[in-house]
Enzyme design. Structure first.
Site, short mmCIF file in Angstrom:
data_model
loop_
_atom_site.label_atom_id
_atom_site.label_comp_id
_atom_site.label_asym_id
_atom_site.label_seq_id
_atom_site.Cartn_x
_atom_site.Cartn_y
_atom_site.Cartn_z
N GLU A 96 0.83 -1.20 0.00
CA GLU A 96 0.00 0.00 0.00
C GLU A 96 0.87 1.26 0.00
OE1 GLU A 96 -3.66 -2.26 2.28
OE2 GLU A 96 -2.83 -0.49 3.21
N CYS A 109 3.44 8.48 1.22
CA CYS A 109 3.93 7.54 2.22
C CYS A 109 4.17 6.20 1.51
CB CYS A 109 2.90 7.42 3.34
SG CYS A 109 3.34 6.24 4.61
N CYS A 116 6.09 -7.00 7.24
CA CYS A 116 7.15 -6.52 8.12
C CYS A 116 7.49 -7.62 9.10
CB CYS A 116 6.69 -5.28 8.89
SG CYS A 116 8.03 -4.44 9.78
N CYS A 120 5.89 -5.15 15.99
CA CYS A 120 5.48 -4.17 16.98
C CYS A 120 4.03 -4.46 17.38
CB CYS A 120 5.61 -2.75 16.43
SG CYS A 120 7.32 -2.37 16.00
N CYS A 123 0.84 -2.51 15.78
CA CYS A 123 0.88 -2.20 14.35
C CYS A 123 0.21 -3.30 13.54
CB CYS A 123 2.32 -2.03 13.89
SG CYS A 123 2.46 -1.65 12.13
N GLY A 163 6.62 -2.03 6.26
CA GLY A 163 8.00 -2.52 6.29
C GLY A 163 8.96 -1.66 7.07
N GLU A 164 10.15 -2.21 7.31
CA GLU A 164 11.21 -1.50 8.01
C GLU A 164 12.27 -1.12 6.96
OE1 GLU A 164 12.19 -0.08 10.93
OE2 GLU A 164 14.01 0.27 9.75
N SER A 195 11.80 6.53 8.20
CA SER A 195 11.42 6.19 9.57
C SER A 195 11.89 4.79 9.90
CB SER A 195 9.90 6.28 9.71
OG SER A 195 9.50 5.85 11.00
N SER A 217 10.97 5.56 15.52
CA SER A 217 9.77 5.13 16.24
C SER A 217 10.17 4.78 17.67
CB SER A 217 9.15 3.92 15.55
OG SER A 217 8.69 4.30 14.28
N LEU A 218 9.96 5.72 18.57
CA LEU A 218 10.43 5.55 19.95
C LEU A 218 9.36 4.87 20.81
CD1 LEU A 218 12.91 6.18 21.67
CD2 LEU A 218 11.86 8.37 22.25
N HIS A 219 8.25 5.52 20.99
CA HIS A 219 7.04 4.97 21.62
C HIS A 219 7.12 4.67 23.11
CE1 HIS A 219 5.74 4.93 17.55
NE2 HIS A 219 6.27 3.79 17.20
N ASN A 294 -3.90 4.39 16.15
CA ASN A 294 -4.97 4.08 15.20
C ASN A 294 -5.41 2.65 15.40
OD1 ASN A 294 -5.09 6.57 13.65
ND2 ASN A 294 -3.04 6.04 12.96
N CYS A 337 -1.42 5.64 10.01
CA CYS A 337 -0.20 4.98 10.49
C CYS A 337 -0.52 3.63 11.11
CB CYS A 337 0.48 5.81 11.57
SG CYS A 337 0.86 7.46 11.06
N1 SAH Z 1 9.08 0.29 10.37
C1 SAH Z 1 9.32 1.71 10.33
C2 SAH Z 1 8.44 2.41 9.32
C3 SAH Z 1 6.96 2.42 9.66
S1 SAH Z 1 6.48 4.05 9.92
C4 SAH Z 1 9.16 2.28 11.73
O1 SAH Z 1 8.78 1.52 12.61
O2 SAH Z 1 9.46 3.45 11.95
C5 SAH Z 1 4.92 3.91 10.61
C6 SAH Z 1 4.80 4.65 11.92
O3 SAH Z 1 3.48 4.44 12.44
C7 SAH Z 1 5.76 4.11 12.95
O4 SAH Z 1 6.18 5.13 13.82
C8 SAH Z 1 4.88 3.13 13.68
O5 SAH Z 1 5.39 2.80 14.94
C9 SAH Z 1 3.57 3.88 13.73
N2 SAH Z 1 2.42 3.00 13.97
C10 SAH Z 1 2.36 1.66 13.79
N3 SAH Z 1 1.14 1.20 14.14
C11 SAH Z 1 0.42 2.27 14.53
C12 SAH Z 1 -0.92 2.43 14.98
N4 SAH Z 1 -1.76 1.40 15.07
N5 SAH Z 1 -1.32 3.68 15.29
C13 SAH Z 1 -0.49 4.74 15.15
N6 SAH Z 1 0.77 4.63 14.74
C14 SAH Z 1 1.24 3.41 14.43
#
Ligand code: SAH
Length: 363
Positions: A96, A109, A116, A120, A123, A163-164, A195, A217-219, A294, A337
């Protein structure tokens, strides 16, 4: 019976690659630059329409190469103008791409892998498993389509789709070179953002070969929580990740790391988390991007309340770190996202790549 060699896909080649190919066919290098420009800048994929390329070279190109684009098989519009495209690849896999309009132009995007492997826990792409890396042409081809659709190159490209990107290093770097090339899409380093979830060795490698902007992507503000949310943290914990990020922008005073932080109700969104986050980022030029979680089918997490998100943001702002809340776009077409799923045909390869993915929620 003679078995013919597979044709070279010209979309897999950057400018230098096109030059080298043309020279190998016995022609002058500048024809390679013209070829590259026809494909990416003019959007022409029919050799016969490339009028400043000699007939002899066009014939060789037609015999030995092809311009194989991902196929745009579905475009889903959303009420806010966001469009999600389903791209079908030559082997039937689907990924996508999301087009997010901003004023007259748009951010695209882009996906970098089919599925992937990182798992996570919040995701949707992770639930699809992993099949394979995208080729240069399959990554650049997404931007090719977006440019034709928009009538001009997008204003920004973000590698934030499926993907990463740093797990598909070589193809991603070449595709970003194409996106930045003056004879192609001409995006500056500030307008291409990669990212990553934190593939530390490749953050160091990236710094050697590319000047794109980096989002991470810290979180979570500590290893215990990040281990749960972003399992690659078990392999590359914060004490390895943060120095790599500092090194990435070292020496460039205008650069900052964008930290992505998904806001999950009751999990990582307290004021205490905000305080610890501020302490963690001390000394690193930073921008914080809060992403409302999301939801997607099968996930137990909930989005933080708007009040909680704003409290968190204000706490971070007070310490001098720029903090924004990302507007959720394309939610009702599952284009936001972490909602991209494509269609991964053979998920079996996931098991081989899951060493760092213990404990994530499974459907
Ligand atoms: N794999 C890479 C590229 C993906 S970017 C990475 O992890 O950075 C997509 C972004 O959306 C990342 O920051 C990811 O952590 C975030 N993301 C993934 N699932 C999500 C969700 N359900 N709601 C909001 N953000 C999410």
């Amino acid at each position: 019976m003679e078995v013919s060699a597979p044709k070279i896909n010209l979309l897999d080649l950057d400018k230098k690659g096109c030059e080298d190919l043309v020279v190998a066919l016995g022609f002058k290098a500048f024809h390679g630059r013209n070829l590259f420009k026809w494909i990416h800048k003019q959007g022409v994929v029919d050799f016969e329409a490339m009028t400043d390329i000699s007939r002899a070279l066009r014939k060789r190109l037609g015999d030995e190469t092809e311009i194989l684009l991902p196929q745009l098989i579905d475009a889903q519009p959303s009420a806010d103008g966001t469009r999600k495209w389903i791209m079908e690849l030559a082997d039937g896999q689907r990924v996508e791409t999301v087009l997010i309009p901003e004023g007259r132009r748009a951010t695209v995007c882009v996906s970098s892998q089919v599925g992937c492997s990182l798992d996570c826990s919040f995701c949707a792409t992770a639930r699809q498993g992993f099949n394979r890396n995208l080729s240069v042409g399959e990554i650049a081809g997404q931007v090719w389509h977006a440019t034709r659709e928009l009538g001009e190159a997008p204003s920004n490209v973000v590698l934030m789709g499926m993907g990463e990107p740093l797990a598909n290093f070589d193809a991603v770097v070449t595709a970003m070179d194409i996106i930045q090339d003056d004879l192609a899409y001409m995006l500056s380093k500030h307008r291409v953002t990669l990212s990553t979830s934190g593939v530390v060795p490749n953050i160091y490698r990236l710094r050697e070969v590319s000047d794109v902007s980096l989002a991470v992507s810290l979180h979570a503000p500590d290893n215990a929580l990040r281990d749960q949310l972003v399992p690659i943290n078990r392999k590359y914990p914060l004490e390895a990740l943060l120095p790599a990020c500092s090194a990435f922008i070292d020496g460039d005073k205008r650069r900052r790391i964008t930290w992505e932080y998904v806001m999950i109700d009751g999990v990582n969104d307290s004021i205490d988390h905000a305080k610890r986050l501020v302490r963690l980022l001390e000394g690193i030029p930073s921008k914080l991007n809060l992403i409302p979680f999301n939801p997607f089918p099968g996930s137990d997490f909930r989005t933080s309340t708007p009040v909680q998100m704003e409290r968190f943001r204000q706490r971070v702002l007070r310490s001098g770190i720029v903090a924004t809340t990302r507007k959720t776009r394309g939610n009702e077409i599952a284009a936001a996202c972490g909602q991209l799923v494509g269609m991964v045909r053979d998920r079996s390869r996931r098991t081989a790549t899951r060493r760092c993915s213990v404990g994530a929620v499974e459907l």
